[in-house]
Design a protein around this motif. Structure first.
Motif, PDB file in Angstrom:
ATOM      1  N   ALA A 115      43.751  44.719   9.412  1.00 27.74           N
ATOM      2  CA  ALA A 115      43.226  45.132   8.108  1.00 27.74           C
ATOM      3  C   ALA A 115      41.816  44.640   7.821  1.00 27.74           C
ATOM      4  N   SER A 116      41.346  43.655   8.562  1.00 29.13           N
ATOM      5  CA  SER A 116      39.997  43.148   8.315  1.00 29.13           C
ATOM      6  C   SER A 116      38.972  43.775   9.255  1.00 29.13           C
ATOM      7  N   GLY A 117      39.401  44.594  10.184  1.00 25.09           N
ATOM      8  CA  GLY A 117      38.489  45.235  11.120  1.00 25.09           C
ATOM      9  C   GLY A 117      37.873  46.498  10.551  1.00 25.09           C
ATOM     10  N   TYR A 118      37.025  47.106  11.340  1.00 24.05           N
ATOM     11  CA  TYR A 118      36.298  48.306  10.912  1.00 24.05           C
ATOM     12  C   TYR A 118      37.256  49.433  10.536  1.00 24.05           C
TER      13      TYR A 118
ATOM     14  N   SER B  80      39.281  50.343   6.498  1.00 24.94           N
ATOM     15  CA  SER B  80      39.244  51.697   5.931  1.00 24.94           C
ATOM     16  C   SER B  80      40.644  52.217   5.663  1.00 24.94           C
ATOM     17  N   VAL B  81      41.550  51.940   6.588  1.00 21.93           N
ATOM     18  CA  VAL B  81      42.953  52.336   6.402  1.00 21.93           C
ATOM     19  C   VAL B  81      43.529  51.619   5.190  1.00 21.93           C
ATOM     20  N   LEU B  82      43.262  50.330   5.069  1.00 18.83           N
ATOM     21  CA  LEU B  82      43.746  49.554   3.918  1.00 18.83           C
ATOM     22  C   LEU B  82      43.283  50.173   2.610  1.00 18.83           C
ATOM     23  N   ARG B  83      42.001  50.456   2.507  1.00 17.21           N
ATOM     24  CA  ARG B  83      41.470  51.035   1.264  1.00 17.21           C
ATOM     25  C   ARG B  83      42.087  52.398   0.968  1.00 17.21           C
TER      26      ARG B  83
ATOM     27  N   GLN C  77      40.337  33.517   4.829  1.00 16.43           N
ATOM     28  CA  GLN C  77      39.211  34.335   4.373  1.00 16.43           C
ATOM     29  C   GLN C  77      39.553  35.825   4.476  1.00 16.43           C
ATOM     30  N   LYS C  78      40.157  36.222   5.592  1.00 10.74           N
ATOM     31  CA  LYS C  78      40.555  37.617   5.765  1.00 10.74           C
ATOM     32  C   LYS C  78      41.683  37.983   4.813  1.00 10.74           C
ATOM     33  N   ALA C  79      42.570  37.027   4.536  1.00 11.01           N
ATOM     34  CA  ALA C  79      43.657  37.261   3.575  1.00 11.01           C
ATOM     35  C   ALA C  79      43.085  37.532   2.188  1.00 11.01           C
ATOM     36  N   GLN C  80      42.055  36.798   1.826  1.00  2.42           N
ATOM     37  CA  GLN C  80      41.442  37.007   0.516  1.00  2.42           C
ATOM     38  C   GLN C  80      40.816  38.394   0.423  1.00  2.42           C
ATOM     39  N   ALA C  81      40.211  38.860   1.497  1.00  7.24           N
ATOM     40  CA  ALA C  81      39.625  40.202   1.497  1.00  7.24           C
ATOM     41  C   ALA C  81      40.702  41.270   1.302  1.00  7.24           C
ATOM     42  N   VAL C  82      41.861  41.061   1.917  1.00 11.69           N
ATOM     43  CA  VAL C  82      42.983  42.001   1.741  1.00 11.69           C
ATOM     44  C   VAL C  82      43.454  41.981   0.291  1.00 11.69           C
TER      45      VAL C  82
ATOM     46  N   ALA D  59      59.133  47.143   6.187  1.00 13.77           N
ATOM     47  CA  ALA D  59      58.227  48.219   5.767  1.00 13.77           C
ATOM     48  C   ALA D  59      58.837  49.599   5.982  1.00 13.77           C
ATOM     49  N   ASP D  60      58.288  50.562   5.258  1.00 11.14           N
ATOM     50  CA  ASP D  60      58.654  51.961   5.458  1.00 11.14           C
ATOM     51  C   ASP D  60      57.857  52.571   6.604  1.00 11.14           C
ATOM     52  N   ALA D  61      56.657  52.029   6.851  1.00  9.00           N
ATOM     53  CA  ALA D  61      55.785  52.526   7.915  1.00  9.00           C
ATOM     54  C   ALA D  61      54.957  51.377   8.461  1.00  9.00           C
ATOM     55  N   VAL D  62      54.515  51.537   9.692  1.00 10.71           N
ATOM     56  CA  VAL D  62      53.660  50.533  10.348  1.00 10.71           C
ATOM     57  C   VAL D  62      52.410  51.240  10.857  1.00 10.71           C
ATOM     58  N   VAL D  63      51.243  50.616  10.572  1.00 13.14           N
ATOM     59  CA  VAL D  63      49.984  51.114  11.118  1.00 13.14           C
ATOM     60  C   VAL D  63      49.368  49.949  11.877  1.00 13.14           C
ATOM     61  N   HIS D  64      49.183  50.148  13.181  1.00 15.92           N
ATOM     62  CA  HIS D  64      48.683  49.078  14.045  1.00 15.92           C
ATOM     63  C   HIS D  64      47.253  49.381  14.458  1.00 15.92           C
ATOM     64  N   THR D  65      46.292  48.623  13.892  1.00 23.03           N
ATOM     65  CA  THR D  65      44.885  48.822  14.242  1.00 23.03           C
ATOM     66  C   THR D  65      44.287  47.561  14.851  1.00 23.03           C
TER      67      THR D  65
END
Length: 74
Positions: free
Chosen positions: A8-11, A15-18, A35-40, A65-71
């Protein structure tokens, strides 16, 4: 829908998170630092600090979860 998201903190992952949050989905993201947790959290998601190679954590979050997105790249 409740989505478990890695990377979720990557490029791409950020975008997927947002997009998921904007769509009204609940997102739990596995991140590697506070730090990455705070951004999420700032984006509206729920964060758990951990590692994608921790199979017990990944299994639990995927099961909840209902769905998983692995980035993430391990």
């Amino acid at each position: 829908m409740h989505v478990f998201l890695t990377g979720a903190s990557g490029y791409i992952g950020s975008s997927v998170l947002r997009a998921l949050i904007a769509h009204g989905d609940e997102v739990t993201a596995l991140v590697r630092s506070d730090q990455k947790a705070q951004a999420v959290r700032d984006a509206g998601g729920r964060a758990l600090v951990g590692d994608v190679t921790d199979t017990d954590v990944v299994r639990r979050l995927a099961h909840e979860a209902d769905a998983v997105v692995h980035t993430a790249s391990a």
